[in-house]
Enzyme design. Structure first.
Site, PDB file in Angstrom:
ATOM      1  CD  GLU A 111      -2.550  -1.134   2.736  1.00 55.35           C
ATOM      2  OE1 GLU A 111      -2.083  -0.469   3.685  1.00 55.35           O
ATOM      3  OE2 GLU A 111      -3.584  -1.791   2.816  1.00 55.35           O
ATOM      4  N   PRO A 112       1.703   1.453  -0.987  1.00 57.82           N
ATOM      5  CG  PRO A 112       2.861   1.433  -3.005  1.00 57.82           C
ATOM      6  CD  PRO A 112       1.908   0.628  -2.172  1.00 57.82           C
ATOM      7  N   GLY A 113       2.088   4.975  -0.591  1.00 61.97           N
ATOM      8  CA  GLY A 113       1.500   6.279  -0.896  1.00 61.97           C
ATOM      9  C   GLY A 113       2.616   7.229  -1.294  1.00 61.97           C
ATOM     10  CE1 TYR A 163       3.070  13.652  10.766  1.00 61.72           C
ATOM     11  CE2 TYR A 163       3.179  14.892   8.719  1.00 61.72           C
ATOM     12  CZ  TYR A 163       2.479  14.118   9.611  1.00 61.72           C
ATOM     13  OH  TYR A 163       1.171  13.793   9.338  1.00 61.72           O
ATOM     14  CB  CYS A 169      -1.745  34.357  12.298  1.00 61.88           C
ATOM     15  SG  CYS A 169      -1.477  35.388  13.721  1.00 61.88           S
TER      16      CYS A 169
HETATM   17  N1  LLP Z   1      -1.357   1.884   4.489  1.00 55.70           N
HETATM   18  C1  LLP Z   1      -1.828   2.326   5.664  1.00 55.70           C
HETATM   19  C2  LLP Z   1      -2.715   1.477   6.443  1.00 55.70           C
HETATM   20  C3  LLP Z   1      -1.447   3.597   6.127  1.00 55.70           C
HETATM   21  O1  LLP Z   1      -1.903   4.020   7.300  1.00 55.70           O
HETATM   22  C4  LLP Z   1      -0.593   4.405   5.341  1.00 55.70           C
HETATM   23  C5  LLP Z   1      -0.192   5.735   5.809  1.00 55.70           C
HETATM   24  C6  LLP Z   1      -0.140   3.902   4.101  1.00 55.70           C
HETATM   25  C7  LLP Z   1      -0.548   2.636   3.718  1.00 55.70           C
HETATM   26  C8  LLP Z   1       0.758   4.675   3.198  1.00 55.70           C
HETATM   27  O2  LLP Z   1       2.006   4.914   3.749  1.00 55.70           O
HETATM   28  P1  LLP Z   1       3.176   5.590   2.891  1.00 55.70           P
HETATM   29  O3  LLP Z   1       3.609   4.635   1.812  1.00 55.70           O
HETATM   30  O4  LLP Z   1       2.636   6.840   2.301  1.00 55.70           O
HETATM   31  O5  LLP Z   1       4.230   5.855   3.875  1.00 55.70           O
HETATM   32  N2  LLP Z   1       1.073  12.422   6.964  1.00 55.70           N
HETATM   33  C9  LLP Z   1       2.307  11.733   7.226  1.00 55.70           C
HETATM   34  C10 LLP Z   1       2.236  10.277   6.820  1.00 55.70           C
HETATM   35  C11 LLP Z   1       1.075   9.540   7.465  1.00 55.70           C
HETATM   36  C12 LLP Z   1       0.937   8.143   6.945  1.00 55.70           C
HETATM   37  C13 LLP Z   1      -0.339   7.545   7.403  1.00 55.70           C
HETATM   38  N3  LLP Z   1      -0.555   6.219   6.922  1.00 55.70           N
HETATM   39  C14 LLP Z   1       3.450  12.478   6.547  1.00 55.70           C
HETATM   40  O6  LLP Z   1       3.194  13.487   5.880  1.00 55.70           O
HETATM   41  O7  LLP Z   1       4.612  12.099   6.673  1.00 55.70           O
END
Ligand code: LLP
Length: 428
Positions: A283-285, A325, A352
């Site tokens: 599940e990459p984001g 972060y 602000c």
């Molecule tokens: N799967 C699940 C269940 C998750 O909770 C997340 C991210 C992902 C996949 C995707 O993770 P990634 O590949 O993007 O690392 N807002 C924070 C990151 C929060 C991530 C939350 N969960 C930031 O800007 O660093």
């Protein structure tokens, strides 16, 4: 990123100074080719073996429809965390069988939406498991689930983005998973199909993915050892692969190929031992969308005070990562890319709050009011975490590809700030 004689940053073959003039600032700009290539990087890395792998893009990172459609066309599935994200992915054409509904706090309405949509649900608690069974029974539908496991693995990242520590709010504690599987096996209209974990985000030391895979496969073994009727179909190891935000990290940050080399041997070995075949889901984001996007912002003031401040027209309402972060994003003066970095500046936003610092102590070319700044690698958790704080409408988004640009989200207006507000009759 190419440089040009006229000293302007080019992105996706487009002069970003022209983009800023055409669409205004602040402006998120995404390069379609970079996005496609990042996704293809995953596909290629995991296609090299005979393990059937599905990539479920984490929609929370960036839910823009154009981006989702691009990823759908490349074969992406989706990890969604709400009914809203589910709707976005359905609209973009991602098929229900490739969608996993995640979340640690789902309402009955969420569960109903998931069951009616025919997507799988990652169950985060026994409470949720029982509620889901009741909802599915009421709707006379069966629902495939995964159990969200808390594997107690430390990902070595900022505390706010570590999700698989034993004290974290996500998942069922590792030692409770087998009893919960046993309960799932007995509950009506529930089909246990997978085990799921997600240990954290922006992970650069990928050995922890090996550790998580070992733990998850040990659970798979326990399920089979106990002779449960369950036939697992998949193991979902979540997202979390980090990217190089600092220029110096770019060449050394781990790639999907490194991730594949860490995970696949462990996964394959256990499947062989058990004589079973499972699908691997990831599940990459961030690693798909992070580096595909920049945030353009105009300099409103340069102030020589205790520090040299560059005040830009984007604040943490549009990019909260540095504030939330302590995240690092490279900053480029987009209309002066060939000029030598000669002065130390701190780039601050227009919100602000004294914490509204986008980039601390950076060497940049001499900056003046009216210059254009590009904040790099802002595709993940940038726009998707934006707000209207301080009464600022959200900005526009543009997609660039091979020298062409398309608007993919228009700028909000002041009217959008009051759109859903109601004034009680007694005040009128
Ligand atoms: N799967 C699940 C269940 C998750 O909770 C997340 C991210 C992902 C996949 C995707 O993770 P990634 O590949 O993007 O690392 N807002 C924070 C990151 C929060 C991530 C939350 N969960 C930031 O800007 O660093």
């Amino acid at each position: 990123m190419a440089k040009e004689a006229n000293k302007h940053l080019l992105f996706g073959g487009v002069d970003v100074v022209e983009l800023a003039e055409r669409y205004g600032t602040p402006l998120y700009v995404t390069d379609e080719n970079k996005l496609r290539n990042n996704f293809k990087g995953y596909k290629n890395a995991f296609e090299t073996t005979n393990i059937d792998t599905d990539i479920y893009y984490a929609v929370k990172a960036n839910g823009n429809q154009a981006l989702l459609k691009i990823l759908a066309s490349e074969g992406a599935g989706a990890d969604v965390f709400s009914a809203g994200e589910l709707e976005l992915t359905k609209l973009a054409g991602i098929p229900a069988e490739k969608i996993l509904f995640n979340g640690n706090s789902k309402s009955d309405d969420d569960l109903r939406t998931a069951v009616e949509s025919g997507v799988r649900v990652s169950v985060d608690s026994v409470d949720e498991l029982r509620a889901l069974s009741a909802v599915a029974t009421e709707l006379r539908r069966e629902v495939e689930i995964a159990i969200r496991v808390n594997p107690d693995v430390s990902p070595g990242v900022h505390a706010k983005i570590a999700t698989g520590l034993k004290e974290s709010k996500f998942g069922i504690p590792f030692h409770d998973v087998i009893p919960v599987c046993e309960e799932a096996e007995k509950l009506p209209n529930i089909l246990l199909a997978g085990l799921h974990c997600h240990i954290g985000s922006q992970i650069l030391d990928i050995s922890v993915f090996g550790e998580a895979t070992e733990k998850m496969m040990a659970l798979v073994e326990r399920v089979y050892e106990r002779g449960m009727k369950i036939k697992l179909k998949f193991v979902d190891l979540g997202g979390g692969l980090g990217i190089g935000y600092r220029q110096a990290e770019k060449a050394t940050a781990p790639t999907p190929k490194d991730l594949a080399e860490m995970i696949l041997p462990v996964f394959e070995k256990k499947m062989q031992e058990l004589g079973i075949s499972l699908k691997l889901v990831l599940e990459p984001g961030r690693s798909i969308v992070g580096a595909s996007t920049i945030l353009l912002s105009r300099v409103n003031a340069v102030k020589r005070a205790y520090k040299n401040f560059v005040a830009i027209d984007a604040g943490f309402n549009l990019l909260i990562r540095p504030v939330m972060y302590d995240a690092y994003h490279e900053v480029v003066v987009a209309n002066k890319v060939n000029e030598r970095a000669s002065e130390l500046y701190t780039v601050v936003g227009n919100v602000c709050e004294s914490g509204d610092i986008m980039a601390k102590d950076r060497m940049l070319p001499k900056v003046e009011r009216g210059d254009l700044v590009a904040i790099l690698d802002t595709g993940a958790y940038g726009f998707s975490m934006s707000s209207q704080y301080n009464g600022r409408p959200r900005c526009a988004e543009v997609l660039v590809c091979d020298g062409k640009a398309d608007l993919i989200r228009s700028r909000e207006s002041i009217e959008d700030l009051i759109r859903n507000q109601e004034i009680p009759a007694r005040f009128i």
